[in-house]
Design a protein around this motif. Structure first.
Motif, PDB file in Angstrom:
ATOM      1  N   LEU A   1       3.241  -0.873   5.188  1.00 34.71           N
ATOM      2  CA  LEU A   1       3.532  -0.336   3.812  1.00 34.71           C
ATOM      3  C   LEU A   1       4.788  -0.902   3.438  1.00 34.71           C
ATOM      4  O   LEU A   1       5.202  -1.231   2.249  1.00 34.71           O
ATOM      5  CB  LEU A   1       3.822   1.302   4.007  1.00 34.71           C
ATOM      6  N   LYS A   2       5.712  -1.282   4.359  1.00 37.92           N
ATOM      7  CA  LYS A   2       6.965  -1.740   4.182  1.00 37.92           C
ATOM      8  C   LYS A   2       6.745  -3.188   3.588  1.00 37.92           C
ATOM      9  O   LYS A   2       7.444  -3.880   2.799  1.00 37.92           O
ATOM     10  CB  LYS A   2       7.838  -1.796   5.190  1.00 37.92           C
ATOM     11  N   GLN A   3       5.693  -4.011   4.139  1.00 38.16           N
ATOM     12  CA  GLN A   3       5.374  -5.375   3.648  1.00 38.16           C
ATOM     13  C   GLN A   3       4.763  -5.264   2.283  1.00 38.16           C
ATOM     14  O   GLN A   3       4.801  -6.413   1.619  1.00 38.16           O
ATOM     15  CB  GLN A   3       4.477  -6.043   4.728  1.00 38.16           C
ATOM     16  N   VAL A   4       4.092  -4.225   1.856  1.00 36.66           N
ATOM     17  CA  VAL A   4       3.175  -4.193   0.677  1.00 36.66           C
ATOM     18  C   VAL A   4       4.325  -3.718  -0.490  1.00 36.66           C
ATOM     19  O   VAL A   4       4.054  -4.261  -1.826  1.00 36.66           O
ATOM     20  CB  VAL A   4       2.110  -3.275   0.831  1.00 36.66           C
ATOM     21  N   LEU A   5       5.418  -3.125  -0.027  1.00 34.56           N
ATOM     22  CA  LEU A   5       6.466  -2.391  -1.182  1.00 34.56           C
ATOM     23  C   LEU A   5       6.994  -3.562  -2.089  1.00 34.56           C
ATOM     24  O   LEU A   5       6.921  -3.234  -3.105  1.00 34.56           O
ATOM     25  CB  LEU A   5       7.366  -1.694  -0.114  1.00 34.56           C
ATOM     26  N   PRO A   6       7.490  -4.783  -1.562  1.00 38.33           N
ATOM     27  CA  PRO A   6       7.803  -5.506  -2.554  1.00 38.33           C
ATOM     28  C   PRO A   6       6.878  -6.003  -3.663  1.00 38.33           C
ATOM     29  O   PRO A   6       7.182  -6.461  -4.964  1.00 38.33           O
ATOM     30  CB  PRO A   6       8.441  -6.786  -1.930  1.00 38.33           C
ATOM     31  N   LEU A   7       5.627  -5.969  -3.218  1.00 39.36           N
ATOM     32  CA  LEU A   7       4.511  -6.419  -4.447  1.00 39.36           C
ATOM     33  C   LEU A   7       3.933  -5.370  -5.166  1.00 39.36           C
ATOM     34  O   LEU A   7       3.473  -5.637  -6.483  1.00 39.36           O
ATOM     35  CB  LEU A   7       3.212  -7.108  -3.510  1.00 39.36           C
ATOM     36  N   ASP A   8       4.252  -4.025  -4.486  1.00 39.19           N
ATOM     37  CA  ASP A   8       3.740  -2.968  -5.243  1.00 39.19           C
ATOM     38  C   ASP A   8       4.898  -1.861  -5.141  1.00 39.19           C
ATOM     39  O   ASP A   8       4.485  -1.049  -4.087  1.00 39.19           O
ATOM     40  CB  ASP A   8       2.139  -2.403  -5.124  1.00 39.19           C
ATOM     41  N   PRO A   9       5.891  -1.413  -5.939  1.00 44.21           N
ATOM     42  CA  PRO A   9       6.685  -0.574  -5.569  1.00 44.21           C
ATOM     43  C   PRO A   9       6.262   0.835  -5.590  1.00 44.21           C
ATOM     44  O   PRO A   9       6.820   1.836  -5.024  1.00 44.21           O
ATOM     45  CB  PRO A   9       7.772  -0.841  -6.617  1.00 44.21           C
ATOM     46  N   LYS A  10       4.930   1.068  -6.224  1.00 43.68           N
ATOM     47  CA  LYS A  10       4.606   2.475  -6.398  1.00 43.68           C
ATOM     48  C   LYS A  10       3.935   2.960  -5.160  1.00 43.68           C
ATOM     49  O   LYS A  10       3.929   3.993  -4.804  1.00 43.68           O
ATOM     50  CB  LYS A  10       3.122   2.318  -7.224  1.00 43.68           C
ATOM     51  N   VAL A  11       3.846   2.137  -4.084  1.00 43.35           N
ATOM     52  CA  VAL A  11       3.407   2.491  -2.447  1.00 43.35           C
ATOM     53  C   VAL A  11       4.567   3.312  -1.815  1.00 43.35           C
ATOM     54  O   VAL A  11       4.200   4.005  -1.025  1.00 43.35           O
ATOM     55  CB  VAL A  11       2.635   1.403  -1.740  1.00 43.35           C
ATOM     56  N   ALA A  12       5.601   3.289  -2.536  1.00 44.37           N
ATOM     57  CA  ALA A  12       6.756   4.009  -1.891  1.00 44.37           C
ATOM     58  C   ALA A  12       6.451   5.529  -1.887  1.00 44.37           C
ATOM     59  O   ALA A  12       7.025   6.367  -0.908  1.00 44.37           O
ATOM     60  CB  ALA A  12       8.079   3.518  -2.526  1.00 44.37           C
ATOM     61  N   ALA A  13       5.652   5.809  -2.669  1.00 43.92           N
ATOM     62  CA  ALA A  13       5.158   7.391  -2.533  1.00 43.92           C
ATOM     63  C   ALA A  13       4.621   7.881  -1.418  1.00 43.92           C
ATOM     64  O   ALA A  13       4.571   9.044  -1.248  1.00 43.92           O
ATOM     65  CB  ALA A  13       4.415   7.618  -3.851  1.00 43.92           C
ATOM     66  N   PHE A  14       3.979   6.803  -0.902  1.00 42.42           N
ATOM     67  CA  PHE A  14       3.244   7.250   0.249  1.00 42.42           C
ATOM     68  C   PHE A  14       3.917   7.011   1.550  1.00 42.42           C
ATOM     69  O   PHE A  14       3.282   7.199   2.917  1.00 42.42           O
ATOM     70  CB  PHE A  14       2.022   6.195   0.396  1.00 42.42           C
ATOM     71  N   LEU A  15       5.418   6.532   1.401  1.00 42.73           N
ATOM     72  CA  LEU A  15       6.173   6.395   2.651  1.00 42.73           C
ATOM     73  C   LEU A  15       6.249   7.783   3.556  1.00 42.73           C
ATOM     74  O   LEU A  15       5.962   7.734   4.937  1.00 42.73           O
ATOM     75  CB  LEU A  15       7.281   5.914   2.630  1.00 42.73           C
ATOM     76  N   PRO A  16       6.265   8.937   3.141  1.00 49.25           N
ATOM     77  CA  PRO A  16       6.163   9.962   4.025  1.00 49.25           C
ATOM     78  C   PRO A  16       4.991  10.323   4.880  1.00 49.25           C
ATOM     79  O   PRO A  16       4.958  11.024   5.782  1.00 49.25           O
ATOM     80  CB  PRO A  16       6.392  11.153   2.973  1.00 49.25           C
ATOM     81  N   HIS A  17       3.863   9.738   4.356  1.00 49.26           N
ATOM     82  CA  HIS A  17       2.556   9.904   4.955  1.00 49.26           C
ATOM     83  C   HIS A  17       2.231   8.769   6.186  1.00 49.26           C
ATOM     84  O   HIS A  17       1.461   8.795   6.790  1.00 49.26           O
ATOM     85  CB  HIS A  17       1.486   9.637   4.003  1.00 49.26           C
ATOM     86  N   ALA A  18       3.146   7.484   6.147  1.00 52.38           N
ATOM     87  CA  ALA A  18       2.775   6.371   6.759  1.00 52.38           C
ATOM     88  C   ALA A  18       3.311   6.712   8.242  1.00 52.38           C
ATOM     89  O   ALA A  18       4.109   7.607   8.505  1.00 52.38           O
ATOM     90  CB  ALA A  18       3.664   5.367   6.292  1.00 52.38           C
ATOM     91  N   MET A  19       2.671   5.914   9.176  1.00 54.76           N
ATOM     92  CA  MET A  19       2.459   6.356  10.731  1.00 54.76           C
ATOM     93  C   MET A  19       3.145   4.933  11.277  1.00 54.76           C
ATOM     94  O   MET A  19       3.030   4.004  10.966  1.00 54.76           O
ATOM     95  CB  MET A  19       1.408   6.723  11.099  1.00 54.76           C
ATOM     96  N   ASP A  20       3.825   5.345  12.464  1.00 50.01           N
ATOM     97  CA  ASP A  20       4.225   4.364  13.166  1.00 50.01           C
ATOM     98  C   ASP A  20       3.160   4.300  14.243  1.00 50.01           C
ATOM     99  O   ASP A  20       2.706   4.771  15.169  1.00 50.01           O
ATOM    100  CB  ASP A  20       5.444   4.838  14.105  1.00 50.01           C
TER     101      ASP A  20
END
Length: 246
Positions: free
Chosen positions: A34-53
């Protein structure tokens, strides 16, 4: 909410790569991706609470480059084609993972260390998944006795003949309970037919266990899968057939 971390073991030695490509669905749900995609598509920041390690354990007999199938036609079959670098061995891999995925290895691939690993990890890892003839590999340990499972449909007859104590089912994938010593839910056994059915099975698992919008956006649409789990558990019926006959 998704769990904060997910540890996935992949038995990858001498398996078809297509059988284990479902790990990319999990990988697209990771914080790192998600963090690597974030610069290309800022909208994915909304999914950070769901992302997993997510930590992946690529398991083999040794840490030397290991072979997968198909073999390279210009080389002896024992050399094979594509090679990967394992990051753990059957002996050293943790037994208490969250998910273990087994692809379909060559029928002759039955290392004692792999057999020991599967038996020791069976009750400690809550979710087990197999694709194609990976279920035959797991069946050879004796752990599937009495379980409802499937395998590549072309090998169902051989599976029933070789392991009659197992309920082999004509489905694209099957879910059954399994033994589990932990306290975070019941043990789950997910077995699939061929590689495509395995991808659909993992898509279904992700949709059932994680935020659906997150999974659809980051994993299924991102990899150009049809959202919703693809084709479902059952094979299309031919004219005049009934599922009960299989």
């Amino acid at each position: 909410m998704a769990p904060k971390s997910l540890r996935i073991g992949v038995l990858l030695e001498l398996v078809q790569l297509s059988d284990v490509m479902g790990i990319d669905l999990f990988g697209n749900l990771s914080i790192g991706y998600l963090k690597q995609v974030l610069p290309l598509d800022p909208k994915v920041a909304a999914f950070l609470p769901h992302a997993m390690d997510i930590e992946l354990f690529y398991i083999s007999s040794s840490l030397e480059p290991a072979t997968t199938t198909p073999p390279n036609a210009s080389l002896p079959s024992s050399i094979g084609g594509f090679r990967f670098l394992p990051n753990t061995t059957y002996d050293d891999c943790p037994r208490d993972l969250d998910i273990i995925l087994i692809g379909g290895p060559l029928p002759t691939h039955r290392p004692e260390a792999a057999d020991r690993f599967m038996k020791e990890a069976w009750g400690k890892t809550r979710v087990w998944m197999t694709t194609c003839i990976g279920s035959l590999w797991l069946a050879s340990t004796g752990l599937l006795e009495g379980k409802k499972v499937t395998t590549n449909k072309e090998f169902l007859s051989a599976a029933r003949a070789g392991f009659p104590e197992i309920e082999w089912t004509y489905q694209r994938w099957v879910v059954d309970e399994k033994e589990y010593e932990g306290r975070d839910g019941k043990g789950e056994l997910w077995t699939a037919g061929g590689a495509g059915a395995g991808m659909d099975m993992i898509a279904r698992y992700c949709l059932d266990n994680f935020d659906k919008e997150f999974v659809n956006t980051m994993a299924l649409e991102g990899l150009e899968f049809n959202p919703g789990g693809q084709a479902g558990q059952f094979y299309p019926m031919k004219e005049g057939e009934r599922r009960a006959i299989f």
